[in-house]
Design a protein around this motif. Structure first.
Motif, short mmCIF file in Angstrom:
data_model
loop_
_atom_site.label_atom_id
_atom_site.label_comp_id
_atom_site.label_asym_id
_atom_site.label_seq_id
_atom_site.Cartn_x
_atom_site.Cartn_y
_atom_site.Cartn_z
N PRO A 26 -5.64 -3.61 -5.13
CA PRO A 26 -5.03 -2.32 -5.47
C PRO A 26 -5.77 -1.54 -6.55
N GLU A 27 -6.36 -2.22 -7.51
CA GLU A 27 -7.07 -1.50 -8.58
C GLU A 27 -8.27 -0.74 -8.01
N GLU A 28 -9.01 -1.36 -7.11
CA GLU A 28 -10.18 -0.74 -6.49
C GLU A 28 -9.79 0.08 -5.26
N LYS A 29 -8.55 -0.13 -4.78
CA LYS A 29 -8.04 0.51 -3.57
C LYS A 29 -8.90 0.12 -2.35
N LEU A 30 -9.10 -1.19 -2.22
CA LEU A 30 -9.89 -1.74 -1.12
C LEU A 30 -9.07 -2.75 -0.34
N ILE A 31 -9.29 -2.77 0.96
CA ILE A 31 -8.66 -3.71 1.87
C ILE A 31 -9.76 -4.46 2.60
N PHE A 32 -9.67 -5.80 2.61
CA PHE A 32 -10.69 -6.63 3.25
C PHE A 32 -10.14 -7.21 4.55
N ILE A 33 -10.96 -7.14 5.59
CA ILE A 33 -10.65 -7.77 6.87
C ILE A 33 -11.90 -8.50 7.32
N LYS A 34 -11.79 -9.83 7.40
CA LYS A 34 -12.94 -10.67 7.75
C LYS A 34 -13.25 -10.54 9.24
N ARG A 35 -14.52 -10.52 9.53
CA ARG A 35 -15.00 -10.52 10.91
C ARG A 35 -15.54 -11.91 11.23
N ASN A 36 -15.97 -12.11 12.42
CA ASN A 36 -16.52 -13.42 12.78
C ASN A 36 -18.03 -13.36 13.04
N ASP A 37 -18.70 -12.41 12.40
CA ASP A 37 -20.14 -12.25 12.63
C ASP A 37 -20.95 -12.16 11.34
N ILE A 61 0.88 -1.16 0.00
CA ILE A 61 0.00 0.00 0.00
C ILE A 61 0.92 1.21 0.00
N PRO A 62 0.75 2.13 -0.95
CA PRO A 62 1.65 3.29 -1.03
C PRO A 62 1.77 4.04 0.30
N ASN A 63 2.96 4.50 0.60
CA ASN A 63 3.22 5.18 1.87
C ASN A 63 2.40 6.45 2.06
N ASN A 64 2.04 7.11 0.99
CA ASN A 64 1.28 8.36 1.12
C ASN A 64 -0.23 8.14 1.17
N SER A 65 -0.67 6.88 1.19
CA SER A 65 -2.11 6.58 1.22
C SER A 65 -2.68 6.75 2.62
N GLU A 66 -3.95 7.09 2.65
CA GLU A 66 -4.66 7.11 3.93
C GLU A 66 -6.03 6.48 3.73
N VAL A 67 -6.61 6.01 4.82
CA VAL A 67 -7.93 5.40 4.77
C VAL A 67 -8.96 6.50 4.63
N VAL A 68 -9.81 6.40 3.60
CA VAL A 68 -10.82 7.43 3.35
C VAL A 68 -12.24 6.96 3.64
N ALA A 69 -12.41 5.64 3.82
CA ALA A 69 -13.75 5.12 4.12
C ALA A 69 -13.63 3.73 4.74
N LYS A 70 -14.61 3.41 5.53
CA LYS A 70 -14.75 2.05 6.07
C LYS A 70 -16.17 1.62 5.74
N TYR A 71 -16.29 0.40 5.23
CA TYR A 71 -17.60 -0.15 4.93
C TYR A 71 -17.75 -1.46 5.70
N ILE A 72 -18.90 -1.65 6.27
CA ILE A 72 -19.23 -2.95 6.84
C ILE A 72 -20.24 -3.56 5.88
N ILE A 115 -17.89 -8.36 6.78
CA ILE A 115 -16.51 -8.06 6.42
C ILE A 115 -16.32 -6.56 6.56
N ASN A 116 -15.19 -6.14 7.14
CA ASN A 116 -14.81 -4.74 7.14
C ASN A 116 -14.02 -4.50 5.86
N ILE A 117 -14.41 -3.49 5.12
CA ILE A 117 -13.68 -3.09 3.93
C ILE A 117 -13.22 -1.66 4.14
N TYR A 118 -11.94 -1.44 3.92
CA TYR A 118 -11.37 -0.10 4.05
C TYR A 118 -10.95 0.38 2.68
N GLU A 119 -11.38 1.59 2.33
CA GLU A 119 -10.99 2.19 1.05
C GLU A 119 -9.88 3.18 1.35
N TYR A 120 -8.85 3.16 0.50
CA TYR A 120 -7.74 4.10 0.66
C TYR A 120 -7.55 4.89 -0.63
#
Length: 163
Positions: free
Chosen positions: A143-154, A24-35, A157-162
């Motif tokens: 990277p193309e969509e600039k999305l990060i997925f983190i699975k939950r146990n409920d 993930i590029p060093n100058n990136s920041e998280v701009v959204a979180k989606y559940i 999924i948490n998706i973070y857009e950067y």
């Protein structure tokens, strides 16, 4: 001997390339979180799966269901961020189904304090996301969509857009 050495080098090259995480590029920041709901639940909620399109990062309005990597996701909650702080919250209401029918509990959000509690950023190594005090391991990066997925146990999924 040379053939054997070449095979070892090839094997280790393949092994390293398979375990390498997307940078993930060093100058990136998280701009959204989606559940979002997991694929198996989203497919039951969405009435017409044929009209679901790929993730549209340009659409900043109320997000529509999307597909990525052959799976379909339905939004439940959207957090829009600026420098890791909450600036807008959108909660999708689904009155057409009972959460308990899918083994889910509805997420309750305290709208009075959520803005003060929310701070989302990358760790220094950029291999985790720090979400309001929780350090979460990054599982998948698109990277193309600039999305990060983190699975939950409920069932979500948490998706973070950067950026």
């Amino acid at each position: 001997m040379k053939k054997r050495l070449s095979l070892y080098i090839l094997f280790f090259t393949i092994l390293i390339s398979c375990t390498k995480k997307n940078k993930i590029p060093n100058n990136s920041e998280v701009v959204a979180k989606y559940i979002v709901f997991e694929d198996s639940i989203s497919r039951k909620i969405i009435k017409d799966l044929e009209i679901v399109k790929s993730f549209d990062k340009k659409n900043d309005d109320f997000k529509q269901p999307f597909k990525i990597n052959g799976k379909i996701y339905q939004f439940e909650t959207e957090f829009k961020l600026n420098k890791g702080r909450l600036i807008r919250l959108e909660v999708h209401e689904y009155n057409s189904f009972k959460y308990s029918s899918y083994g889910l509990k509805k997420i309750e959000i305290n709208k009075e304090t959520i803005g003060f509690e929310t701070l989302i950023k990358f760790s220094k190594s950029r291999e985790q996301i720090i979400d309001s005090g929780d350090t979460l391991e990054i599982e998948n990066v698109y990277p193309e969509e600039k999305l990060i997925f983190i699975k939950r146990n409920d069932g979500r999924i948490n998706i973070y857009e950067y950026n």
